[in-house]
Design a protein around this motif. Structure first.
Motif, PDB file in Angstrom:
ATOM      1  N   ALA A  85       0.679  -1.286   0.088  1.00  0.00           N
ATOM      2  CA  ALA A  85      -0.072  -0.147  -0.031  1.00  0.00           C
ATOM      3  C   ALA A  85       0.839   1.100  -0.023  1.00  0.00           C
ATOM      4  O   ALA A  85       0.544   2.264  -0.699  1.00  0.00           O
ATOM      5  CB  ALA A  85      -0.814  -0.022   1.377  1.00  0.00           C
ATOM      6  N   LEU A  86       1.994   1.088   0.794  1.00  0.00           N
ATOM      7  CA  LEU A  86       2.626   2.449   0.637  1.00  0.00           C
ATOM      8  C   LEU A  86       3.483   2.564  -0.473  1.00  0.00           C
ATOM      9  O   LEU A  86       3.733   3.759  -1.030  1.00  0.00           O
ATOM     10  CB  LEU A  86       3.917   2.278   1.701  1.00  0.00           C
ATOM     11  N   GLU A  87       3.759   1.510  -1.433  1.00  0.00           N
ATOM     12  CA  GLU A  87       4.357   1.571  -2.579  1.00  0.00           C
ATOM     13  C   GLU A  87       3.408   2.384  -3.605  1.00  0.00           C
ATOM     14  O   GLU A  87       3.700   3.077  -4.702  1.00  0.00           O
ATOM     15  CB  GLU A  87       4.810   0.304  -3.222  1.00  0.00           C
ATOM     16  N   ARG A  88       1.997   1.787  -3.379  1.00  0.00           N
ATOM     17  CA  ARG A  88       0.938   2.595  -4.316  1.00  0.00           C
ATOM     18  C   ARG A  88       0.896   3.819  -4.060  1.00  0.00           C
ATOM     19  O   ARG A  88       0.798   4.926  -4.803  1.00  0.00           O
ATOM     20  CB  ARG A  88      -0.477   1.741  -4.015  1.00  0.00           C
ATOM     21  N   LYS A  89       0.889   4.319  -2.478  1.00  0.00           N
ATOM     22  CA  LYS A  89       0.782   5.689  -2.375  1.00  0.00           C
ATOM     23  C   LYS A  89       1.957   6.357  -2.847  1.00  0.00           C
ATOM     24  O   LYS A  89       1.902   7.641  -3.304  1.00  0.00           O
ATOM     25  CB  LYS A  89       0.753   5.814  -0.926  1.00  0.00           C
ATOM     26  N   ALA A  90       2.910   5.837  -2.924  1.00  0.00           N
ATOM     27  CA  ALA A  90       4.238   6.778  -3.447  1.00  0.00           C
ATOM     28  C   ALA A  90       4.109   6.948  -4.990  1.00  0.00           C
ATOM     29  O   ALA A  90       4.609   8.011  -5.494  1.00  0.00           O
ATOM     30  CB  ALA A  90       5.574   5.710  -3.220  1.00  0.00           C
ATOM     31  N   GLN A  91       3.494   5.812  -5.663  1.00  0.00           N
ATOM     32  CA  GLN A  91       3.465   5.930  -7.170  1.00  0.00           C
ATOM     33  C   GLN A  91       2.268   7.019  -7.466  1.00  0.00           C
ATOM     34  O   GLN A  91       2.327   8.034  -8.306  1.00  0.00           O
ATOM     35  CB  GLN A  91       2.629   4.812  -7.720  1.00  0.00           C
ATOM     36  N   TYR A  92       1.412   7.287  -6.417  1.00  0.00           N
ATOM     37  CA  TYR A  92       0.128   8.239  -6.596  1.00  0.00           C
ATOM     38  C   TYR A  92       0.714   9.615  -6.198  1.00  0.00           C
ATOM     39  O   TYR A  92       0.452  10.493  -7.176  1.00  0.00           O
ATOM     40  CB  TYR A  92      -0.855   7.916  -5.293  1.00  0.00           C
ATOM     41  N   LYS A  93       1.664   9.729  -5.521  1.00  0.00           N
ATOM     42  CA  LYS A  93       2.150  11.165  -5.067  1.00  0.00           C
ATOM     43  C   LYS A  93       3.079  11.306  -6.422  1.00  0.00           C
ATOM     44  O   LYS A  93       3.529  12.630  -6.317  1.00  0.00           O
ATOM     45  CB  LYS A  93       3.017  10.804  -3.641  1.00  0.00           C
ATOM     46  N   TYR A  94       3.648  10.529  -6.893  1.00  0.00           N
ATOM     47  CA  TYR A  94       4.679  10.878  -7.998  1.00  0.00           C
ATOM     48  C   TYR A  94       4.055  11.265  -9.055  1.00  0.00           C
ATOM     49  O   TYR A  94       4.128  12.380  -9.441  1.00  0.00           O
ATOM     50  CB  TYR A  94       5.327   9.303  -8.379  1.00  0.00           C
ATOM     51  N   GLY A  95       2.814  10.823  -9.489  1.00  0.00           N
ATOM     52  CA  GLY A  95       1.777  11.276 -10.375  1.00  0.00           C
ATOM     53  C   GLY A  95       1.199  12.923  -9.931  1.00  0.00           C
ATOM     54  O   GLY A  95       1.178  13.597 -10.882  1.00  0.00           O
ATOM     55  N   LYS A  96       1.024  13.092  -8.497  1.00  0.00           N
ATOM     56  CA  LYS A  96       0.548  13.871  -8.161  1.00  0.00           C
ATOM     57  C   LYS A  96       1.533  15.347  -8.373  1.00  0.00           C
ATOM     58  O   LYS A  96       1.469  16.647  -8.741  1.00  0.00           O
ATOM     59  CB  LYS A  96       0.207  14.105  -6.637  1.00  0.00           C
ATOM     60  N   ARG A  97       2.867  15.022  -8.122  1.00  0.00           N
ATOM     61  CA  ARG A  97       3.861  15.978  -8.374  1.00  0.00           C
ATOM     62  C   ARG A  97       4.088  16.202  -9.835  1.00  0.00           C
ATOM     63  O   ARG A  97       4.446  17.408  -9.955  1.00  0.00           O
ATOM     64  CB  ARG A  97       5.362  15.522  -7.575  1.00  0.00           C
ATOM     65  N   LEU A  98       3.922  15.392 -10.667  1.00  0.00           N
ATOM     66  CA  LEU A  98       4.032  15.644 -12.104  1.00  0.00           C
ATOM     67  C   LEU A  98       2.988  16.557 -12.361  1.00  0.00           C
ATOM     68  O   LEU A  98       3.185  17.633 -13.337  1.00  0.00           O
ATOM     69  CB  LEU A  98       4.005  14.378 -12.816  1.00  0.00           C
ATOM     70  N   LEU A  99       1.798  16.405 -11.924  1.00  0.00           N
ATOM     71  CA  LEU A  99       0.477  17.394 -12.074  1.00  0.00           C
ATOM     72  C   LEU A  99       0.936  18.773 -11.635  1.00  0.00           C
ATOM     73  O   LEU A  99       0.739  19.738 -12.496  1.00  0.00           O
ATOM     74  CB  LEU A  99      -0.586  16.930 -11.426  1.00  0.00           C
ATOM     75  N   ARG A 100       1.547  18.864 -10.476  1.00  0.00           N
ATOM     76  CA  ARG A 100       1.964  20.002  -9.889  1.00  0.00           C
ATOM     77  C   ARG A 100       2.972  20.911 -10.897  1.00  0.00           C
ATOM     78  O   ARG A 100       2.994  22.245 -10.943  1.00  0.00           O
ATOM     79  CB  ARG A 100       2.618  19.983  -8.397  1.00  0.00           C
ATOM     80  N   ALA A 101       3.894  20.217 -11.520  1.00  0.00           N
ATOM     81  CA  ALA A 101       4.630  20.802 -12.382  1.00  0.00           C
ATOM     82  C   ALA A 101       4.126  21.038 -13.830  1.00  0.00           C
ATOM     83  O   ALA A 101       4.881  21.522 -14.625  1.00  0.00           O
ATOM     84  CB  ALA A 101       5.805  19.341 -12.759  1.00  0.00           C
ATOM     85  N   GLY A 102       2.721  20.721 -13.820  1.00  0.00           N
ATOM     86  CA  GLY A 102       2.083  20.900 -15.149  1.00  0.00           C
ATOM     87  C   GLY A 102       2.231  19.801 -16.120  1.00  0.00           C
ATOM     88  O   GLY A 102       1.740  20.151 -17.407  1.00  0.00           O
TER      89      GLY A 102
END
Length: 314
Positions: free
Chosen positions: A246-263
């Protein structure tokens, strides 16, 4: 900012001594405000330890003029090493952290000492998040069960770096991992929460600045470091074993979120799709995946979504 920094001639006063570690590297134009916010605390017995990796002459000179301001030069070796050097120099009973572009509200220490007096060892608070010319409140993680708070923290995050205040004894055996290129604070907080009593002050007591060029914006570096942290913590703390996937999934989710934040919505789609397909339960994951398919304005849409979520949370 240089010699215009306004600090009292002495930072020493009554009450327990708080050592505040301020690392700086190529960001000395911001550090004056951080120092002033520490000097303006209503708890008036502080020691500021500036760990400078740029060789800023005016900081060295300022330290010679102010009682309680310590200057240390260290060759650039990363934030973890700079903060550890500050811990080596610090003489206070309690330790706080302020990065060069962050600052505290005047009552921060006073509010958090109340939690320490009630038996907590590590105290943090809500924060004002500063992004360009916009500022918004961000709530910190509630303490639901102190004995499993390290698990909740790894799943949910929500402990802003400049809000943390901890007893100096917490750092006798636990330090920042200097081999990590990012999230070294997350790694340390999880270890401290597993050993010591946490508390949250549910009001914003610091301003945290998110800059585009800052390390927290480097999505790939953050993702790889988070995976390393999960591996290490699952080895150190056996109760985290069932949470690894579950923590590895969460890390992947946060990776996508950071890419969104970068536009970069296009790049964000793959990690967000993978996290959702693997069973990521955070309801925000589907919302972020939908944002990733917007034709433009990903960073702005993410900010609007986060503002809405914050209002609902409060």
């Amino acid at each position: 900012m240089s010699r215009d920094v306004s600090l009292p001639d002495s930072l020493r006063g009554d009450g327990p001594l708080v050592s505040v570690i301020v690392p700086t590297y190529d960001d000395s134009e911001y550090v004056g405000s951080a120092l002033e916010s520490i000097g303006a605390q209503t708890h008036d017995n502080v020691e500021i330890v500036v760990v400078d990796s740029s060789g800023v002459e005016w900081l060295h000179e300022l330290a010679a003029e102010i009682e309680g301001l310590e200057y240390v030069f260290q060759e650039p070796r990363g934030l973890g090493a700079a903060r550890n050097r500050g811990l080596d120099v610090a003489t206070g009973e309690v330790i706080g952290f302020v990065d060069a572009d962050d600052r505290w509200v005047p009552e921060k220490l006073e509010r958090q000492f109340a939690a320490l007096d009630d038996g907590a060892d590590v105290v943090y608070s809500d924060v004002y998040l500063v992004e360009g010319d916009r500022t918004r409140r961000q709530s910190a993680l509630p303490v639901r069960n102190p004995s499993t708070h390290h698990v909740d923290f790894l799943h949910e995050g929500g402990v802003p770096m400049p809000t943390v205040l901890a007893r100096a004894a917490c750092f006798d055996d636990e330090r920042f991992d200097e081999d990590l290129p990012a999230v070294e604070d997350r790694h340390l907080w999880a270890r401290l929460f597993a050993r010591y009593t946490p508390a949250r002050v549910a009001e914003p007591l610091a301003y945290y600045t998110r800059r585009e060029e800052s390390m927290s914006s480097d999505a790939e570096t953050m993702y790889e470091a988070e995976l390393s942290v999960i591996d290490d913590l699952c080895d150190r703390l056996p109760d985290l074993g069932p949470h690894r996937t579950a923590l590895e999934r969460k890390a992947q989710y946060k990776y996508g979120k950071r890419l969104l934040r970068a536009g970069d919505g296009r790049a964000a789609r793959a990690p967000l799709r993978s996290a959702v397909a693997a069973g990521e339960r955070d309801p925000r994951a589907l919302a972020l995946l939908a944002l990733a398919y917007a034709p433009a304005g990903h960073a702005r849409l993410l900010e609007l979504l986060e503002r809405l979520q914050e209002r609902r949370h409060r």
